[in-house]
Write a protein that holds these residues in place. Structure first.
Motif, PDB file in Angstrom:
ATOM      1  N   ALA A 100       0.657  -1.071  -0.045  1.00 25.07           N
ATOM      2  CA  ALA A 100       0.103  -0.134  -0.027  1.00 25.07           C
ATOM      3  C   ALA A 100       0.870   1.138   0.078  1.00 25.07           C
ATOM      4  CB  ALA A 100      -0.967  -0.155   1.184  1.00 25.07           C
ATOM      5  N   ALA A 101       0.614   2.129  -0.878  1.00 24.82           N
ATOM      6  CA  ALA A 101       1.227   3.439  -0.857  1.00 24.82           C
ATOM      7  C   ALA A 101       0.741   4.536   0.145  1.00 24.82           C
ATOM      8  CB  ALA A 101       1.344   3.962  -2.458  1.00 24.82           C
ATOM      9  N   ASP A 102      -0.341   4.523   0.163  1.00 25.75           N
ATOM     10  CA  ASP A 102      -1.041   5.357   1.247  1.00 25.75           C
ATOM     11  C   ASP A 102      -1.606   4.383   2.374  1.00 25.75           C
ATOM     12  OD1 ASP A 102      -1.225   7.593  -0.370  1.00 25.75           O
ATOM     13  OD2 ASP A 102      -2.591   6.473  -1.895  1.00 25.75           O
ATOM     14  N   GLY A 103      -1.564   5.159   3.756  1.00 26.72           N
ATOM     15  CA  GLY A 103      -1.956   4.605   4.735  1.00 26.72           C
ATOM     16  C   GLY A 103      -1.327   3.376   5.271  1.00 26.72           C
ATOM     17  N   ASN A 104      -0.068   3.279   4.976  1.00 22.77           N
ATOM     18  CA  ASN A 104       0.726   1.988   5.240  1.00 22.77           C
ATOM     19  C   ASN A 104       1.587   1.844   6.542  1.00 22.77           C
ATOM     20  OD1 ASN A 104       2.605  -0.199   5.330  1.00 22.77           O
ATOM     21  ND2 ASN A 104       2.977  -0.138   3.066  1.00 22.77           N
ATOM     22  N   LYS A 105       1.296   1.457   7.511  1.00 21.34           N
ATOM     23  CA  LYS A 105       1.749   1.719   8.856  1.00 21.34           C
ATOM     24  C   LYS A 105       3.176   0.862   9.222  1.00 21.34           C
ATOM     25  CE  LYS A 105      -1.593   4.378  10.204  1.00 21.34           C
ATOM     26  NZ  LYS A 105      -1.754   5.814  10.163  1.00 21.34           N
ATOM     27  N   PRO A 113       2.634  12.008   3.522  1.00 21.06           N
ATOM     28  CA  PRO A 113       4.025  12.862   4.094  1.00 21.06           C
ATOM     29  C   PRO A 113       4.961  12.929   2.976  1.00 21.06           C
ATOM     30  CG  PRO A 113       3.688  10.605   5.007  1.00 21.06           C
ATOM     31  CD  PRO A 113       2.401  10.816   4.144  1.00 21.06           C
ATOM     32  N   LEU A 114       5.162  12.039   2.299  1.00 20.36           N
ATOM     33  CA  LEU A 114       6.160  12.267   1.167  1.00 20.36           C
ATOM     34  C   LEU A 114       5.985  13.552   0.237  1.00 20.36           C
ATOM     35  CD1 LEU A 114       6.994   8.718  -0.176  1.00 20.36           C
ATOM     36  CD2 LEU A 114       8.406  10.250   1.659  1.00 20.36           C
ATOM     37  N   ARG A 115       4.520  13.467  -0.297  1.00 23.43           N
ATOM     38  CA  ARG A 115       4.050  14.394  -1.213  1.00 23.43           C
ATOM     39  C   ARG A 115       4.327  15.965  -0.421  1.00 23.43           C
ATOM     40  NH1 ARG A 115      -0.440  12.354  -2.089  1.00 23.43           N
ATOM     41  NH2 ARG A 115       0.109  11.250  -3.933  1.00 23.43           N
ATOM     42  N   THR A 116       3.774  16.062   0.923  1.00 21.53           N
ATOM     43  CA  THR A 116       4.070  17.296   1.758  1.00 21.53           C
ATOM     44  C   THR A 116       5.440  17.621   1.763  1.00 21.53           C
ATOM     45  OG1 THR A 116       1.986  16.587   2.957  1.00 21.53           O
ATOM     46  CG2 THR A 116       3.486  18.235   3.869  1.00 21.53           C
ATOM     47  N   ALA A 117       6.406  16.720   1.916  1.00 22.23           N
ATOM     48  CA  ALA A 117       7.814  17.047   2.033  1.00 22.23           C
ATOM     49  C   ALA A 117       8.305  17.781   0.996  1.00 22.23           C
ATOM     50  CB  ALA A 117       8.580  15.792   2.634  1.00 22.23           C
ATOM     51  N   VAL A 118       8.054  17.047  -0.178  1.00 19.39           N
ATOM     52  CA  VAL A 118       8.350  17.457  -1.595  1.00 19.39           C
ATOM     53  C   VAL A 118       7.675  18.995  -2.040  1.00 19.39           C
ATOM     54  CG1 VAL A 118       8.142  17.247  -4.180  1.00 19.39           C
ATOM     55  CG2 VAL A 118       8.741  15.425  -2.823  1.00 19.39           C
ATOM     56  N   LEU A 119       6.600  19.214  -1.419  1.00 17.73           N
ATOM     57  CA  LEU A 119       6.099  20.325  -1.683  1.00 17.73           C
ATOM     58  C   LEU A 119       6.706  21.633  -0.641  1.00 17.73           C
ATOM     59  CD1 LEU A 119       2.077  19.583  -1.735  1.00 17.73           C
ATOM     60  CD2 LEU A 119       3.565  20.550  -3.557  1.00 17.73           C
ATOM     61  N   THR A 177      10.795  -3.374  -1.133  1.00 18.55           N
ATOM     62  CA  THR A 177      12.249  -3.517  -1.337  1.00 18.55           C
ATOM     63  C   THR A 177      12.813  -4.739  -0.502  1.00 18.55           C
ATOM     64  OG1 THR A 177      12.788  -1.894   0.218  1.00 18.55           O
ATOM     65  CG2 THR A 177      12.487  -1.268  -2.046  1.00 18.55           C
ATOM     66  N   ALA A 178      13.845  -5.133  -0.795  1.00 17.76           N
ATOM     67  CA  ALA A 178      14.538  -6.283   0.077  1.00 17.76           C
ATOM     68  C   ALA A 178      15.083  -5.825   1.268  1.00 17.76           C
ATOM     69  CB  ALA A 178      15.843  -6.708  -0.995  1.00 17.76           C
ATOM     70  N   ASP A 179      15.049  -4.671   1.747  1.00 13.02           N
ATOM     71  CA  ASP A 179      15.229  -4.512   3.157  1.00 13.02           C
ATOM     72  C   ASP A 179      14.183  -4.263   3.959  1.00 13.02           C
ATOM     73  OD1 ASP A 179      14.225  -1.998   1.868  1.00 13.02           O
ATOM     74  OD2 ASP A 179      16.288  -0.777   2.554  1.00 13.02           O
ATOM     75  N   GLY A 180      12.947  -4.598   3.506  1.00  6.79           N
ATOM     76  CA  GLY A 180      11.703  -4.210   3.998  1.00  6.79           C
ATOM     77  C   GLY A 180      11.058  -3.048   3.861  1.00  6.79           C
ATOM     78  N   GLY A 181      11.517  -2.077   3.275  1.00 12.82           N
ATOM     79  CA  GLY A 181      11.021  -0.791   3.072  1.00 12.82           C
ATOM     80  C   GLY A 181      10.327  -0.917   1.595  1.00 12.82           C
ATOM     81  N   ALA A 182      10.264   0.307   1.015  1.00 13.48           N
ATOM     82  CA  ALA A 182       9.516   0.286  -0.328  1.00 13.48           C
ATOM     83  C   ALA A 182       9.952   1.412  -1.276  1.00 13.48           C
ATOM     84  CB  ALA A 182       7.923   0.531   0.144  1.00 13.48           C
ATOM     85  N   LEU A 183       9.588   1.048  -2.574  1.00 14.28           N
ATOM     86  CA  LEU A 183       9.906   2.284  -3.652  1.00 14.28           C
ATOM     87  C   LEU A 183       8.599   2.741  -3.863  1.00 14.28           C
ATOM     88  CD1 LEU A 183      11.390   3.541  -5.926  1.00 14.28           C
ATOM     89  CD2 LEU A 183      10.712   1.643  -7.396  1.00 14.28           C
ATOM     90  N   VAL A 184       8.485   4.013  -3.598  1.00 14.25           N
ATOM     91  CA  VAL A 184       6.992   4.738  -3.624  1.00 14.25           C
ATOM     92  C   VAL A 184       7.094   5.627  -4.971  1.00 14.25           C
ATOM     93  CG1 VAL A 184       5.313   6.113  -2.580  1.00 14.25           C
ATOM     94  CG2 VAL A 184       6.706   4.361  -1.409  1.00 14.25           C
ATOM     95  N   ALA A 230       9.538   9.941  -7.184  1.00 14.62           N
ATOM     96  CA  ALA A 230      10.249   8.509  -6.722  1.00 14.62           C
ATOM     97  C   ALA A 230      11.012   8.687  -5.597  1.00 14.62           C
ATOM     98  CB  ALA A 230      10.690   7.727  -7.842  1.00 14.62           C
ATOM     99  N   ALA A 231      10.596   7.844  -4.588  1.00 15.33           N
ATOM    100  CA  ALA A 231      11.301   7.926  -3.290  1.00 15.33           C
ATOM    101  C   ALA A 231      11.479   6.331  -2.773  1.00 15.33           C
ATOM    102  CB  ALA A 231      10.551   8.752  -2.206  1.00 15.33           C
TER     103      ALA A 231
END
Length: 363
Positions: A100-105, A113-119, A177-184, A230-231
């Motif tokens: 999930a790209a949104d609401g992923n705990k 928050p990624l979008r907010t940070a870019v802005l 991603t292999a480290d348990g994170g994600a490419l968003v 992309a992050a």
């Protein structure tokens, strides 16, 4: 070519247009990340693409199925700052895992928050959330540099302000991603508003703005940008990495400068409701592309109208009507169709640029 590129090109005179060269990618070297999706889930996949055979990927694209159009469409593309891609987790069959790209705990940050940070990078130079959410990367530093350099280039004669805009493209995509994170992969929209600091100044649009601003001097201009980002996001509480972004200007607007209406004298509207100008009517071309300049006083304007002169750039004489009647691609991008004539600068006017030129808004 994007719709934005096409619109900008259509606003240019035919002589200034460059031949369209479609971007293509090497299918043999493309890296596809196809997620294993369940029943009822929207189908999509990501692809790392290169425009040359054997060359490292330079773009990251998302293709999604559009059942209503009965086709697959490229819905996002990001220019990468580094050819090194994140290590996407693959199962034993080679499929990627969509998360999930949104609401992923389970991620340090999701798309919101990624979008907010870019802005925030654009709006404040990252002082609120940008520098907290993102660790410094080439992409995040470039966004902050846009804020720092663009926001101060007019000095005390004008201002530039960035702000978020209502986002029409809320779809976001994420791969584990292999480290348990994600490419968003996500999109955002923001504005850039340039404005004069006080009355007596005007912003003169350049030819790249003609499709939207029609060579009309303005007291302020608001540009609209649509961007793809992309992050990589860690699973634990730690900063994310912005690995690339791509922005395109999609609109520009702003109130005309008072000097514009002063220079064009309109006659009474005929019975059919159309307004006409005396022919020929003189429309002084902007002194320099997107330069802040000071319009001439009323006495000097009368001299300009009678001598067909300008301070720094050619004047343009149009035998014209309003609205324009020509359907040619060059004429429809200007207030009225006609021919250009160059005149020498006139003495005694004060319409010369009073700050450095700005070739175009950021990209």
């Amino acid at each position: 070519m994007s719709v934005s590129d096409y619109t900008e090109t259509e606003g240019l005179p035919a002589a200034d247009r460059t031949p369209y060269k479609p971007w293509s990618y090497d299918t043999a070297s493309a890296k596809l990340y196809i997620p294993r999706l369940g029943a009822g889930q929207d189908r999509w996949f990501a692809a790392a693409l290169s425009d040359q055979k054997g060359k490292a990927p330079s773009r990251l694209a998302v293709f999604a199925e559009r059942p209503q159009h009965k086709r697959w469409e490229m819905v996002s593309v990001v220019d990468l700052d580094s050819p090194k891609l994140p290590d996407i987790a693959l199962d034993h069959d080679g499929y990627a895992t969509a998360v999930a790209a949104d609401g992923n705990k389970h991620l340090a940050a999701d798309a919101n928050p990624l979008r907010t940070a870019v802005l925030d990078n654009f709006a404040t130079g990252g002082t609120h959330t940008g520098r907290k959410v993102f660790t410094p990367t080439t992409a995040s530093k470039r966004q902050i540099e846009v804020h720092d350099k663009t926001g101060t280039r007019f000095g005390d004669q004008g201002t530039t302000v960035f702000a978020g805009a209502a986002n029409r493209y809320k779809d976001a995509y994420a791969l584990k991603t292999a480290d348990g994170g994600a490419l968003v992969l996500f999109s955002h929209m923001h504005t850039q508003t340039d404005a004069v600091a006080h009355s007596g100044l005007q912003i003169n649009p350049g030819k790249e703005d003609r499709a939207w601003l029609h060579d009309v001097p303005r007291t302020s201009i608001t540009y609209m940008f649509v961007c793809n980002d992309a992050a990589t996001v860690p699973a634990k509480a730690a900063p994310s990495r912005l690995i690339g972004y791509t922005c395109a200007r999609t609109d520009a607007s702003g109130p005309p400068a008072p000097s514009w209406s002063d220079r064009v004298q309109r006659t009474r509207a005929p019975p059919d409701g159309r307004r006409t100008f005396p022919a020929p009517c003189l429309l002084r071309r902007a002194p320099c592309p997107l330069a802040l300049s000071s319009p001439a006083p009323p006495s000097a304007r009368a001299t300009q109208a009678s001598t067909s002169s300008s301070t720094a750039c050619p004047a343009t004489t149009f035998p014209c009507s309003w609205p324009p009647t020509s359907t040619s691609s060059d004429a429809t991008s200007r207030p009225c169709a006609g021919t250009s004539s160059t005149t020498s600068p006139s003495a005694g006017t004060n319409s010369a640029p009073i700050s450095s030129t700005m070739s175009r808004p950021h990209s």
